[in-house]
Design a protein around this motif. Structure first.
Motif, short mmCIF file in Angstrom:
data_model
loop_
_atom_site.label_atom_id
_atom_site.label_comp_id
_atom_site.label_asym_id
_atom_site.label_seq_id
_atom_site.Cartn_x
_atom_site.Cartn_y
_atom_site.Cartn_z
N ILE A 1 0.83 -1.21 0.00
CA ILE A 1 0.00 0.00 0.00
C ILE A 1 0.87 1.26 0.00
O ILE A 1 0.72 2.11 -0.89
N PRO A 2 1.80 1.44 0.95
CA PRO A 2 2.67 2.63 0.85
C PRO A 2 3.53 2.64 -0.40
O PRO A 2 3.94 3.71 -0.85
N HIS A 3 3.77 1.48 -1.01
CA HIS A 3 4.55 1.44 -2.26
C HIS A 3 3.79 2.04 -3.45
O HIS A 3 4.37 2.23 -4.51
N LEU A 4 2.52 2.36 -3.24
CA LEU A 4 1.74 3.01 -4.31
C LEU A 4 2.10 4.49 -4.44
O LEU A 4 1.69 5.15 -5.38
N GLU B 1 4.28 7.52 4.48
CA GLU B 1 4.18 7.24 5.91
C GLU B 1 2.73 7.15 6.38
O GLU B 1 2.40 6.30 7.22
N ILE B 2 1.85 7.97 5.82
CA ILE B 2 0.43 7.90 6.21
C ILE B 2 -0.21 6.60 5.70
O ILE B 2 -0.91 5.91 6.43
N ALA B 3 0.06 6.26 4.44
CA ALA B 3 -0.47 5.01 3.87
C ALA B 3 0.08 3.81 4.65
O ALA B 3 -0.66 2.85 4.94
N GLY B 4 1.36 3.87 5.01
CA GLY B 4 1.97 2.79 5.78
C GLY B 4 1.36 2.69 7.17
O GLY B 4 1.05 1.59 7.65
N MET C 1 -9.33 2.35 1.99
CA MET C 1 -8.99 3.56 2.77
C MET C 1 -8.36 4.62 1.88
O MET C 1 -8.70 5.79 1.96
N MET C 2 -7.42 4.19 1.03
CA MET C 2 -6.74 5.14 0.14
C MET C 2 -7.74 5.74 -0.85
O MET C 2 -7.72 6.95 -1.11
N MET D 1 -9.76 8.49 0.51
CA MET D 1 -9.00 9.74 0.66
C MET D 1 -8.53 10.27 -0.69
O MET D 1 -7.59 11.06 -0.77
N GLY D 2 -9.17 9.80 -1.76
CA GLY D 2 -8.83 10.29 -3.11
C GLY D 2 -7.44 9.89 -3.55
O GLY D 2 -6.85 10.53 -4.44
N ASN D 3 -6.89 8.83 -2.95
CA ASN D 3 -5.53 8.36 -3.24
C ASN D 3 -4.48 9.46 -3.11
O ASN D 3 -3.44 9.43 -3.77
#
Length: 254
Positions: free
Chosen positions: A30-33, A41-44, A65-66, A69-71
């Motif tokens: 997910i944070p790798h997106l 850091e927020i995605a992680g 979740m992402m 939040m509009g990715n």
């Protein structure tokens, strides 16, 4: 196995699992997106917070979740209007619900606006050889905002004898630089030597079979025992062995 043999065995398993293929079946995808530090850091952080249960469900719900939040997680956290939070109300992952999600958005905004961001908060109370007090203090700062009491259970407190698996996993992602394209290493101010292994059922069972852990419960005391053993194997990068313990448990049924 002697300690030397154990180290050779585990180092080989780290090499086997600490590579980009690992990302495909792990919430770290997910944070790798994202490429912006704050988005990563927020995605992680949010993905790690819901990282319990079925791994496919964790990944799907993290993506949801992402999407909500509009990715653009950092932009959403900093600039959202109150009405935009309404669309988060129906989110649910096990016991983490829409109200918890909304509280987390507000708490993250508070941290970025008033405490200089996630990295700064974790750095603030770092000790020489452990992040556990830092996690405890982070939880206090995180919940300075108005929130429902029930939401607090979603961040574990090591000083309350929790192994705090999810937060320790998040810290591994942010701090540890593996040069293999898995862990990010974007938090340069914190040393990987202070990190703790994300202790769960899989890593705990494998650690016991290998003689790295004697305590039966997966709690803060067990984590301290495991940390001590892993630091003997690699004082600079003890949590690299999370890949070995987790891989042996989940992929090899060790």
């Amino acid at each position: 196995m002697t300690q030397k043999e154990l180290k050779i065995f585990l180092d080989e398993k780290v090499e086997l699992y600490n590579k980009p293929d690992f990302i495909e079946s792990d919430p770290i995808q997910i944070p790798h997106l994202f490429s912006l530090k704050e988005d990563i850091e927020i995605a992680g952080f949010l993905s790690s917070i819901i990282a319990w249960g079925n791994r496919k469900m964790i990944i799907n719900n993290s993506k949801k979740m992402m999407d909500l939040m509009g990715n653009s997680p950092y932009d959403f956290i900093m600039t959202h209007q109150e009405y935009q939070l309404e669309r988060l109300e129906n989110f649910v992952h096990r016991t983490f619900n829409g109200q918890d999600f909304i509280s987390f958005i507000k708490a993250l905004q508070h941290i970025y606006k008033n405490h200089n961001g996630l990295e700064a908060v974790f750095l603030k109370n770092q000790e020489a050889d452990t992040m556990q007090k830092s996690i405890h203090e982070f939880k206090k700062i995180f919940f300075e905002i108005e929130h429902q009491q029930r939401t607090q259970k979603h961040i574990s407190d090591p000083l309350n004898n929790s192994a705090a698996k999810r937060i320790n996993m998040f810290l591994r992602w942010m701090v540890r630089q593996d040069k293999k394209g898995v862990d990010f290493g974007i938090w340069k101010s914190i040393s990987p030597s202070t990190l703790s292994c994300p202790l769960d059922v899989h890593s705990g069972n494998v650690a016991r079979k290998l003689g790295l852990l004697t305590r039966k419960q997966n709690d803060a005391k067990a984590l301290a025992e495991l940390d001590q053993q892993l630091r003997k194997l690699d004082p600079k990068d003890p949590v690299k062995y999370d890949f070995a313990l987790f891989g042996l448990g989940v992929f090899e049924g060790f």
